[in-house]
Design an enzyme around this catalytic site. Structure first.
Site, PDB file in Angstrom:
ATOM      1  CG  HIS A 143      -6.247  -3.604   1.871  1.00  0.00           C
ATOM      2  ND1 HIS A 143      -5.635  -4.227   2.898  1.00  0.00           N
ATOM      3  CD2 HIS A 143      -7.154  -3.030   2.066  1.00  0.00           C
ATOM      4  CE1 HIS A 143      -4.794  -3.133   2.923  1.00  0.00           C
ATOM      5  NE2 HIS A 143      -6.160  -1.991   3.201  1.00  0.00           N
TER       6      HIS A 143
ATOM      7  CG  HIS B  44     -11.261   0.068   2.036  1.00  0.00           C
ATOM      8  ND1 HIS B  44     -11.265   0.620   2.619  1.00  0.00           N
ATOM      9  CD2 HIS B  44     -10.321  -0.059   0.896  1.00  0.00           C
ATOM     10  CE1 HIS B  44     -10.217   1.180   2.737  1.00  0.00           C
ATOM     11  NE2 HIS B  44      -9.250   0.682   2.106  1.00  0.00           N
TER      12      HIS B  44
ATOM     13  CD  GLU C  48      -7.006   2.970  -1.226  1.00  0.00           C
ATOM     14  OE1 GLU C  48      -7.866   2.923  -0.484  1.00  0.00           O
ATOM     15  OE2 GLU C  48      -5.837   2.353  -0.690  1.00  0.00           O
TER      16      GLU C  48
ATOM     17  CG  HIS D 133      -1.826  -1.238   0.703  1.00  0.00           C
ATOM     18  ND1 HIS D 133      -2.939  -1.236   0.712  1.00  0.00           N
ATOM     19  CD2 HIS D 133      -1.978  -2.686   1.543  1.00  0.00           C
ATOM     20  CE1 HIS D 133      -3.654  -2.135   0.863  1.00  0.00           C
ATOM     21  NE2 HIS D 133      -3.093  -3.003   1.349  1.00  0.00           N
TER      22      HIS D 133
HETATM   23  N1  LIG Z   1      -6.820   0.593   4.463  1.00  0.00           N
HETATM   24  C1  LIG Z   1      -5.810   1.377   3.739  1.00  0.00           C
HETATM   25  C2  LIG Z   1      -4.789   0.331   4.174  1.00  0.00           C
HETATM   26  C3  LIG Z   1      -4.250   0.357   5.680  1.00  0.00           C
HETATM   27  O1  LIG Z   1      -5.208   0.871   6.500  1.00  0.00           O
HETATM   28  C4  LIG Z   1      -3.281   0.113   6.337  1.00  0.00           C
HETATM   29  C5  LIG Z   1      -1.851   0.004   5.508  1.00  0.00           C
HETATM   30  C6  LIG Z   1      -0.940  -0.766   5.677  1.00  0.00           C
HETATM   31  C7  LIG Z   1      -0.315  -1.522   7.308  1.00  0.00           C
HETATM   32  C8  LIG Z   1      -1.852  -0.540   7.830  1.00  0.00           C
HETATM   33  C9  LIG Z   1      -2.478  -1.036   7.671  1.00  0.00           C
HETATM   34  N2  LIG Z   1      -4.057  -0.427   8.215  1.00  0.00           N
HETATM   35  C10 LIG Z   1      -3.808  -0.514   9.095  1.00  0.00           C
HETATM   36  O2  LIG Z   1      -5.237  -0.672  10.957  1.00  0.00           O
HETATM   37  C11 LIG Z   1      -5.523   1.529   2.260  1.00  0.00           C
HETATM   38  O3  LIG Z   1      -6.342   1.278   1.690  1.00  0.00           O
HETATM   39  O4  LIG Z   1      -4.505   1.547   1.706  1.00  0.00           O
HETATM   40 ZN   LIG Z   2      -7.410   0.839   0.460  1.00  0.00          ZN
HETATM   41 ZN   LIG Z   3      -4.668   0.017   0.119  1.00  0.00          ZN
END
Ligand SMILES: N[C@@H](CC(=O)c1ccccc1NC=O)C(=O)O
Ligand SMILES: [Zn+2]
Ligand SMILES: [Zn+2]
Length: 206
Positions: free
Chosen positions: A57, A158, A170, A47
Site C-alpha cells: 500500500h 505506516h 484499520e 481500504h
Molecule cells: N493510508 C490510508 C488510506 C489512504 O491513504 C488512501 C486510501 C484510498 C485512497 C487514497 C488514499 N490516500 C491518498 O493519499 C489507509 O491505509 O487506509
Molecule cells: Zn493504512
Molecule cells: Zn488502509
C-alpha cells in the site's frame, strides 16, 4: 464465549476515504432474469470499512495481501483505552502491560459519526514502532481509518510500523468493547495483487 463483531457495515452510501472509489453493491443478474438466482456485483476500494493494509500500500516493493502471514490475524489481543488523545505515542504506553502480547487494539472512540468520514483522527507517533516491536507486538489495530493523519503524504506511522515488522488493521469498531483481553479473528481475502483487504473482524471473549 461471546462473539463481538468489530467490523463496519459495508453498504451503499457508506463513508470512504476522500476521493476514493465509492462502495457499491447491486444485484447485476436477478432471479427474474437468470431464472434461478440473484447474483451481485461489488465495486469497492481495498481500504473500505474495516480492513488490513499490506506493505505494498505504501511501499512498491512491499508484501502484497496474499503474502501476509495469517497467523497474525488470529489470536490473543489486548484492547487498550486511548480515548481523548490527539495522538498516541510511547508517552501513552508507559506503564501499560504488553507482556507476551502480539496484538493490540487502540480504542480512541474518536470517530463519533459512523455515517461520515472523519476530518481529524488521532494518529500514531513515530516512536511507537521500535517501542512496540521491542515488546513483541506484531499487529496493531485502530478504530479510525488510518494510523497517520488523514492529510499525511509521508505516512510516517505506516512506514515506521512496517520497518519494525508490525502489521496494520484499520477502522475497527470498538464502541461496544471494554478494554481488556480477547481473541481476535480478522482474516484478509486471498487477494494476489492486493495492497489492502476488507476483513470480517471479530473479538471472542475468553
Ligand atoms: N493510508 C490510508 C488510506 C489512504 O491513504 C488512501 C486510501 C484510498 C485512497 C487514497 C488514499 N490516500 C491518498 O493519499 C489507509 O491505509 O487506509
Ligand atoms: Zn493504512
Ligand atoms: Zn488502509
Amino acid at each position: 464465549m461471546k462473539i463481538i463483531d468489530i467490523s463496519r457495515r459495508l453498504e451503499n452510501g457508506m463513508p470512504v476515504w476522500p476521493g476514493d472509489t465509492a462502495f457499491h453493491y447491486e444485484v447485476s443478474w436477478s432471479k427474474a432474469e437468470s431464472g434461478s438466482v440473484n447474483v451481485g456485483t461489488l465495486t469497492m476500494s481495498t481500504h473500505t470499512g474495516t480492513h488490513v493494509d499490506a506493505p505494498f500500500h505504501f511501499d512498491d516493493d512491499g508484501k502484497k495481501i496474499i503474502d501476509l502471514d495469517l497467523e497474525l490475524y488470529i489470536g490473543p489481543v489486548r484492547v487498550l483505552d486511548m480515548t481523548g488523545k490527539e495522538s498516541i505515542g510511547v508517552k501513552d504506553l508507559e506503564g501499560v502491560d504488553l507482556n507476551g502480547m502480539k496484538r493490540v487494539l487502540f480504542r480512541t472512540l474518536s470517530w463519533q459519526n459512523a455515517s461520515e468520514f472523519p476530518e481529524k483522527i488521532p494518529h500514531l507517533e513515530a516512536d511507537l514502532g521500535p517501542f512496540l516491536a521491542e515488546r513483541g507486538i506484531r499487529l496493531i489495530g485502530v478504530d479510525v481509518p488510518s494510523v497517520d493523519p488523514i492529510d499525511s503524504k509521508d505516512l510516517y506511522a505506516h512506514h515506521g510500523l512496517n520497518e519494525n515488522g508490525i502489521h496494520i488493521l484499520e477502522s475497527v469498531l470498538l464502541d461496544k468493547v471494554e478494554p481488556g483481553d480477547y481473541e481476535l479473528i480478522a482474516l484478509p481475502l486471498p487477494l494476489v495483487e492486493g495492497d489492502g483487504s476488507p476483513v470480517r473482524a471479530v473479538l471472542r471473549t475468553i
